[in-house]
Design an enzyme around this catalytic site. Structure first.
Site, PDB file in Angstrom:
ATOM      1  N   HIS A 222       5.711   5.376  40.466  1.00  0.00           N
ATOM      2  CA  HIS A 222       4.608   5.193  39.514  1.00  0.00           C
ATOM      3  C   HIS A 222       3.502   4.278  40.003  1.00  0.00           C
ATOM      4  O   HIS A 222       2.470   4.149  39.358  1.00  0.00           O
ATOM      5  CB  HIS A 222       5.131   4.659  38.175  1.00  0.00           C
ATOM      6  CG  HIS A 222       5.479   3.193  38.221  1.00  0.00           C
ATOM      7  ND1 HIS A 222       6.689   2.739  38.668  1.00  0.00           N
ATOM      8  CD2 HIS A 222       4.765   2.085  37.899  1.00  0.00           C
ATOM      9  CE1 HIS A 222       6.708   1.416  38.609  1.00  0.00           C
ATOM     10  NE2 HIS A 222       5.558   0.987  38.145  1.00  0.00           N
TER      11      HIS A 222
HETATM   12  C1  UD1 Z   1       1.801  -0.497  34.472  1.00  0.00           C
HETATM   13  C2  UD1 Z   1       1.626  -1.789  35.267  1.00  0.00           C
HETATM   14  C3  UD1 Z   1       2.631  -1.816  36.404  1.00  0.00           C
HETATM   15  C4  UD1 Z   1       4.040  -1.608  35.904  1.00  0.00           C
HETATM   16  C5  UD1 Z   1       4.100  -0.341  35.055  1.00  0.00           C
HETATM   17  C6  UD1 Z   1       5.456  -0.210  34.432  1.00  0.00           C
HETATM   18  C7  UD1 Z   1      -0.654  -2.692  35.417  1.00  0.00           C
HETATM   19  C8  UD1 Z   1      -1.855  -2.831  36.250  1.00  0.00           C
HETATM   20  N1  UD1 Z   1       0.293  -1.865  35.854  1.00  0.00           N
HETATM   21  O1  UD1 Z   1       1.498   0.577  35.329  1.00  0.00           O
HETATM   22  O2  UD1 Z   1       2.579  -3.085  37.044  1.00  0.00           O
HETATM   23  O3  UD1 Z   1       4.896  -1.488  37.006  1.00  0.00           O
HETATM   24  O4  UD1 Z   1       3.131  -0.409  34.006  1.00  0.00           O
HETATM   25  O5  UD1 Z   1       5.754   1.083  34.074  1.00  0.00           O
HETATM   26  O6  UD1 Z   1      -0.570  -3.300  34.381  1.00  0.00           O
HETATM   27  N2  UD1 Z   1       0.046   6.556  30.536  1.00  0.00           N
HETATM   28  C9  UD1 Z   1       0.542   7.471  29.643  1.00  0.00           C
HETATM   29  N3  UD1 Z   1       1.210   6.991  28.559  1.00  0.00           N
HETATM   30  C10 UD1 Z   1       1.410   5.676  28.321  1.00  0.00           C
HETATM   31  C11 UD1 Z   1       0.882   4.755  29.240  1.00  0.00           C
HETATM   32  C12 UD1 Z   1       0.210   5.217  30.339  1.00  0.00           C
HETATM   33  O7  UD1 Z   1       0.400   8.674  29.825  1.00  0.00           O
HETATM   34  O8  UD1 Z   1       2.041   5.335  27.311  1.00  0.00           O
HETATM   35  C13 UD1 Z   1      -0.662   7.073  31.738  1.00  0.00           C
HETATM   36  C14 UD1 Z   1      -2.168   7.129  31.519  1.00  0.00           C
HETATM   37  O9  UD1 Z   1      -2.646   8.239  32.219  1.00  0.00           O
HETATM   38  C15 UD1 Z   1      -2.636   5.863  32.213  1.00  0.00           C
HETATM   39  C16 UD1 Z   1      -1.642   5.739  33.359  1.00  0.00           C
HETATM   40  O10 UD1 Z   1      -0.419   6.204  32.832  1.00  0.00           O
HETATM   41  O11 UD1 Z   1      -3.960   5.938  32.650  1.00  0.00           O
HETATM   42  C17 UD1 Z   1      -1.485   4.334  33.890  1.00  0.00           C
HETATM   43  O12 UD1 Z   1      -1.083   3.449  32.839  1.00  0.00           O
HETATM   44  P1  UD1 Z   1      -1.271   1.875  32.999  1.00  0.00           P
HETATM   45  O13 UD1 Z   1      -0.675   1.189  31.838  1.00  0.00           O
HETATM   46  O14 UD1 Z   1      -2.689   1.555  33.337  1.00  0.00           O
HETATM   47  O15 UD1 Z   1      -0.464   1.536  34.302  1.00  0.00           O
HETATM   48  P2  UD1 Z   1       1.004   1.942  34.753  1.00  0.00           P
HETATM   49  O16 UD1 Z   1       0.877   2.837  35.928  1.00  0.00           O
HETATM   50  O17 UD1 Z   1       1.810   2.386  33.609  1.00  0.00           O
HETATM   51  N1  UDP Z   2      13.279   2.467  33.385  1.00  0.00           N
HETATM   52  C1  UDP Z   2      13.715   3.196  32.284  1.00  0.00           C
HETATM   53  N2  UDP Z   2      13.473   4.533  32.274  1.00  0.00           N
HETATM   54  C2  UDP Z   2      12.849   5.191  33.289  1.00  0.00           C
HETATM   55  C3  UDP Z   2      12.414   4.429  34.398  1.00  0.00           C
HETATM   56  C4  UDP Z   2      12.632   3.061  34.402  1.00  0.00           C
HETATM   57  O1  UDP Z   2      14.308   2.642  31.356  1.00  0.00           O
HETATM   58  O2  UDP Z   2      12.664   6.421  33.194  1.00  0.00           O
HETATM   59  C5  UDP Z   2      13.532   1.015  33.402  1.00  0.00           C
HETATM   60  C6  UDP Z   2      14.269   0.527  34.620  1.00  0.00           C
HETATM   61  O3  UDP Z   2      15.663   0.630  34.432  1.00  0.00           O
HETATM   62  C7  UDP Z   2      13.797  -0.912  34.736  1.00  0.00           C
HETATM   63  C8  UDP Z   2      12.371  -0.846  34.207  1.00  0.00           C
HETATM   64  O4  UDP Z   2      12.282   0.366  33.463  1.00  0.00           O
HETATM   65  O5  UDP Z   2      14.547  -1.765  33.906  1.00  0.00           O
HETATM   66  C9  UDP Z   2      11.411  -0.805  35.368  1.00  0.00           C
HETATM   67  O6  UDP Z   2      10.156  -0.470  34.909  1.00  0.00           O
HETATM   68  P1  UDP Z   2       9.040   0.208  35.814  1.00  0.00           P
HETATM   69  O7  UDP Z   2       9.663   0.865  36.972  1.00  0.00           O
HETATM   70  O8  UDP Z   2       8.217   1.027  34.899  1.00  0.00           O
HETATM   71  O9  UDP Z   2       8.141  -1.021  36.230  1.00  0.00           O
HETATM   72  P2  UDP Z   2       8.232  -2.177  37.326  1.00  0.00           P
HETATM   73  O10 UDP Z   2       9.581  -2.792  37.265  1.00  0.00           O
HETATM   74  O11 UDP Z   2       7.928  -1.564  38.645  1.00  0.00           O
HETATM   75  O12 UDP Z   2       7.131  -3.090  36.921  1.00  0.00           O
END
Ligand code: UD1
Ligand code: UDP
Length: 382
Positions: A222
């Site tokens: 992601h």
């Molecule tokens: C965010 C965090 C990242 C973290 C991740 C956990 C930042 C900069 N990034 O990344 O550090 O590891 O969360 O999962 O804060 N979207 C959906 N549905 C949602 C949310 C997001 O479809 O409920 C899609 C949208 O297209 C959005 C994209 O995901 O533009 C990115 O979402 P965003 O919250 O900006 O960053 P993440 O990649 O989720």
């Molecule tokens: N996780 C989850 N479901 C998923 C993928 C991840 O519950 O489909 C959990 C995972 O076990 C961990 C946390 O989400 O506890 C990690 O989140 P993510 O990978 O989104 O973000 P990061 O840790 O890289 O910030």
């Protein structure tokens, strides 16, 4: 009437999971002393990235949901700062708790520190030393507006000391006299608490997705770098598909919506291939208990997630990190995680080596499973 009020701020999936550990301790031991207010920025809003965790981990519904949604970094962070500021002015908390390194973390740190409310940063001191990564900017800035810095690892503690935060600070702690604690990792607490529960509560899940224990690799992708650069995403996914076909190892892929959107836009044919290939099981994001079960039973884990890298270690699984660097450097030094970037040769080589190795060891780098208790005690003493 409780004499302390804390504002627990979440926004993204991993923060909800982390906050559950603090919430558990507060509800178990501190209801008389502490009033907890939960604020959700709304950064994650899909049910599979948000509500599912509140329900499964039995976290009370947020008192506030700012509903900021997705946007460019500046716009998203700005609306969070503005919304959090309003809530802090209304609630007048004694402290604000922030988690990790997302835009929600940064926004909460900025809003609280400008209003002179002490910030406690859970997962302080993590560094990739790559400011091209938005999370690195969020971490550095959040750490430097915090009063209590909970470093999960020795490396994180040393990183903070290198940035000039004094290891020997004495009370009273303030933003100008912050305190670093080697607290252990709150996610390790969670893995102990929920690990066994996952086996008991949802043991039919693997059958339901037609997947046999130890016969699959679990992958998550992601990161901005891996999703916004379609060449990297193509290389990673094509290599993982090939490995799964050639080695009779299923690829189980609970995919973040960000990654699905990138494929829909840039390479719909590859998305279709993921759905049509027999050896691939494409899933929507799964719940935390489902994820734990998938991690525990995987032959190998491939990920660019921070949390998942550590969970691979907690559940004693080898891990390929789909990045060029990691903040969890102890895993790489220990040989249980290998940095394979988005390089097909490295991914292949890492997979073949790690899936066969049976001499890996999994030392306890992440504390004693009581990090949340420790953090709450220190918050009470603030
Ligand atoms: C965010 C965090 C990242 C973290 C991740 C956990 C930042 C900069 N990034 O990344 O550090 O590891 O969360 O999962 O804060 N979207 C959906 N549905 C949602 C949310 C997001 O479809 O409920 C899609 C949208 O297209 C959005 C994209 O995901 O533009 C990115 O979402 P965003 O919250 O900006 O960053 P993440 O990649 O989720
Ligand atoms: N996780 C989850 N479901 C998923 C993928 C991840 O519950 O489909 C959990 C995972 O076990 C961990 C946390 O989400 O506890 C990690 O989140 P993510 O990978 O989104 O973000 P990061 O840790 O890289 O910030």
């Amino acid at each position: 009437m409780p004499d302390k009020k804390v504002l627990n701020i979440v926004g993204a999936r991993p923060q909800i999971i982390k906050a559950s550990a603090i919430n558990r301790v507060l509800r178990r031991d501190y209801t008389e002393q502490v009033q907890e207010i939960i604020l959700h920025t709304g950064q994650h809003y899909d049910r599979t990235l948000s509500d599912v965790f509140f329900e499964e981990l039995e976290i009370p519904k947020p008192d506030y949901n700012l509903g900021v949604g997705s946007a460019r970094h500046g716009k998203q962070t700005a609306s969070m700062i503005s919304g959090i500021e309003e809530v802090i002015l209304k609630e007048q908390p004694d402290a604000v708790i922030i988690y990790g390194d997302t835009n929600s973390t940064l926004a909460a740190g900025v809003a609280a520190s400008k209003l002179k409310v002490p910030v406690a940063h859970v997962e302080a001191g993590l560094r990739s030393y790559r400011k091209e990564m938005p999370e690195e900017i969020n971490r550095v800035l959040s750490d430097h507006v915090s009063t209590l810095l909970f470093a999960p690892t020795d490396t994180a503690l040393k990183n903070l000391i290198k940035e000039g935060i004094r290891p020997d600070a004495g009370p009273p702690f303030t933003i100008d006299n912050p305190k670093i604690f080697l607290s252990g990792d709150i996610m390790y607490d969670n893995s102990l608490f929920y690990g066994e529960l996952a086996d008991r509560k949802i043991n039919g899940f693997l059958d339901a997705i037609n997947t046999r224990p130890e016969k699959y690799m679990l992958a998550t992708i992601h990161r901005q770098k891996n999703t916004d650069d379609i060449e990297r995403l193509n290389t990673i996914l094509k290599t993982l598909i090939e490995l799964s076909v050639q080695n009779d190892t299923r690829l189980v892929l609970p995919l973040h919506p960000r990654t699905v959107h990138a494929l829909e836009k840039e390479n719909p044919a590859l998305l279709l291939k993921l759905t049509k290939t027999d050896s691939v099981r494409l899933l929507p994001p799964v719940s935390y208990l489902e994820m734990i079960l998938l991690e525990k039973n995987a032959a190998i884990i491939c990920t660019d997630s921070g949390g998942v890298q550590k969970e691979a270690h907690f559940f004693r699984r080898p891990c390929l990190v789909l990045r060029a660097e990691t903040e969890w450097t102890e895993l790489v030094k220990n040989g249980t995680a290998v940095l394979v970037d988005a390089d097909s040769d490295k991914i292949r080589e890492g997979f073949l080596k790690m899936i066969k190795s049976n001499d890996l060891s999994y030392p306890g780098f992440y504390g004693n499973g009581k990090a949340a208790e420790f953090m709450v005690e220190e918050l009470m003493a603030l």
